[in-house]
Each structure stands twice: as C-alpha cells, then as structure tokens.
Write a protein that holds these residues in place. Structure first.
Motif: not given
Length: 354
Positions: A30-35, A330-333
């Motif tokens: 999740s950190a790799a996705y968010l950072y 859906k953040m990575d749109s």
C-alpha cells in the motif's frame, strides 16, 4: 351489521446481510501505491493555484520563489500534506525501499532558509490570512509527525519548520478568539476539521493552544442537535460537516458525555449509520471539484474509524471500510485533479483504521 374479516399474509421485511469490507492497512504494497502520488508532485510546479493577494507587480513570481518549501502539488496546502504523506510512510515503515529518495526531497524542501521565506510570505500585510485554516491545520500535522518521530533527521526538519509552526499557532489562536460563529461547510474553511487536526497537535505539544481549542469547540458545538447528515454530501464536498464536528467533540469530551452528546447531535446514528450515509459517487475525476467526493469518502472513513474505534461500534467501522474501498483503487486514474492530493487522505484514513 355483518363484519367481514379477511386473512392475508403480511410479508416481513427481508433482512439482507450487510457485506463485510476489509480494513485498510499500511504495508509495503500500500505504501508503494500511495507514496508516488506525493513523491511525484511535491516538486511539480505547474499547474499551480497560488491563491495569493497581489500588493503590487513585485508579487508576481514563480511559485517556487514565493513558496520554496511548498510550491508543488497544485497548491500550497496539497504540497504540505504531500510532505506529511511521505514523512508518515518512512516513519511507519523505516525500511521502505524509497526511504532515502524521500528523505532527500524532504530535507531539500524543509530547509531553514526555505522556511524563513515561507514565514515572510505569511507575514506579508496582504496575505496574513493565507491558507486559513485548512493549510494551517495540515502544517501542524507535519509538525506533530516530526515531533512524534524520534530520529536525528526528524529533529533537524522539525527545528527548520518550527518558525513557521510558531507563527501559524499564533495566527490560529488570534483567529479563534475573533471567530464568533463556526464555519460549517464541506470544503477547506470547515472550522471543525481544522480544530480537530490542530487539537491532535496541541494536546501533545502546546497546552495553551489546547486550552483555547477545547474552549472554542465547546462554545461552537456543545449545544448542537439534530445535524442534518442526510443532506450530505454537497456536490463539491470533501469533508462531512456533521462527521467532522463529531470527530472533534470526541477529542473534547469524556466518553460518557460524548455518547450523550452524539445521540443528541446524530440521533440513531450509532445504531444504524449506513441508514444515514451512502458512499459518494464520482462522475468525472478530471474535474477537480467533482473529484472532491473521493476525498469525502476518505475523510468520512477516518471520522468513522475514530468514532467507531472509541465506541467499539462495528457498524461504523464497516461503513468506514466501505467508503475507503470505493475510492482507494480509483485514485490512480491518471487525472492530476485527484492525484495531487488524495493519497494524503487515503493514508490518513488508513492510519486511523487501527
């Protein structure tokens, strides 16, 4: 007179089992996705929404000249909470793969020289109310994180940041002493949101500020009843006025008093939260205002986590998970309208889920 009786079957409402949603967790995945959302934008200077007041033509400068610490991520406050996001990822996950790259960026931006230039901007006669109070609250969150984090790097960054923190704290106290009526909207000026974040900081690091915040919270909200939560959301909301207030008062009142207050403020909400709130749907993530509703799902989630954990209310916690789940993937749109800020909201909700 003949009385006729008829017998007919009365169908009882069918109880539909509520879906159980998974709780978010901060881990390497999740950190790799968010950072990367925050990492990629804290030095992205354009597009940029400055929100400054021009005193004369000398005020027309590049964002990085006006705000050498917090010039990226479209606007000042998003840059600040982008820094907060990166700080918390490497604080919570000391072995995170991108730790050194993140730390280098943070040390470059939060230098003493840069922060003193930020102070000068906030001291300018035309911009004394700049970022009141949303950006102020997020800056205090950055300070809280740095002071909670016992490392040499955090101590240095905190020392650099401190002149701006002291100025913001003074401004905040002065403003609250003058603010007679709270601001009850679903966007940046919401008084309860800012006070809730500020109180997290003040309870640990500023007793005088804490006293003011608690006094004003009681003055503003203690007698509120029947918050119209079913009227929410407004089309551009990224905060729930009702839940932000409920979150703040949880930090102000002893738990026994809080339950009495909450049942008057949001009658029946403890028993049936999903009857009053549905996940907010986003129709166009390229529209910055409509994309606010993804942020609303995350901010609702963190309020529900705070209240649900304090009251051991599984219905609230599952509703929080449902809100989080809708917007997280859906953040990575590919739309910068949301990408420049939503990671902070998602991470804050994740940290509040435990």
């Amino acid at each position: 007179m003949i009385t006729a009786f008829s017998c007919r079957k009365i169908n009882k409402p069918i109880e539909i089992a509520e879906i159980t949603y998974a709780k978010p967790a901060l881990n390497e995945k999740s950190a790799a996705y968010l950072y990367h959302f925050a990492f990629d934008c804290i030095e992205q200077e354009y597009p940029n929404k400055l929100e400054q007041v021009l005193g004369d033509k000398s005020y027309l400068k590049e964002p990085s000249e006006l705000h050498p610490s917090f010039y990226g991520c479209f606007d000042w406050h998003s840059s600040v909470h982008g820094h907060w996001t990166l700080l918390n990822i490497i604080k919570e996950l000391p072995n995170f793969e991108q730790r050194e790259e993140i730390l280098n960026k943070l040390q470059k931006n939060i230098s003493r020289e840069n922060i003193l230039k930020e102070v000068a901007f906030f001291d300018d006669e035309h911009n004394k109310n700049f970022e009141r109070t949303y950006g102020w609250a997020w800056l205090l969150k950055v300070s809280e994180t740095l002071q909670d984090w016992d490392t040499d790097e955090a101590k240095e960054l905190n020392e650099n940041l401190n002149p701006l923190v002291e100025l913001i704290e003074t401004k905040y106290i002065d403003f609250l002493q003058k603010l007679k009526y709270p601001i009850r909207v679903g966007e940046h000026p919401n008084t309860a949101f800012g006070m809730s974040f500020a109180l997290d900081y003040a309870k640990k690091y500023s007793p005088e500020f804490e006293k003011v915040l608690i006094e004003k919270a009681k003055e503003y909200y203690m007698n509120d009843i029947g918050c119209p939560i079913t009227w929410e959301p407004g089309g551009f909301d990224f905060l729930s006025p009702c839940l932000q207030e409920a979150s703040l008062m949880l930090k102000v009142l002893p738990i026994e008093e809080y339950v009495v207050w909450l049942d008057t403020f949001l009658p029946d909400f403890r028993n049936n939260p999903s009857s009053y709130l549905e996940v907010a749907e986003v129709t166009d993530r390229s529209d910055g205002k409509l994309a606010h509703l993804d942020g609303l799902n995350f901010s609702r989630a963190w309020c529900l986590y705070e209240i649900g954990n304090a009251l051991e209310n599984d219905k609230m916690l599952n509703l929080a998970n449902k809100h989080f789940d809708y917007s997280y993937t859906k953040m990575d749109s590919g739309e910068y309208a949301g990408a420049h800020w939503l990671a902070s909201f998602a991470l804050y909700a994740t940290l509040k889920s435990n």
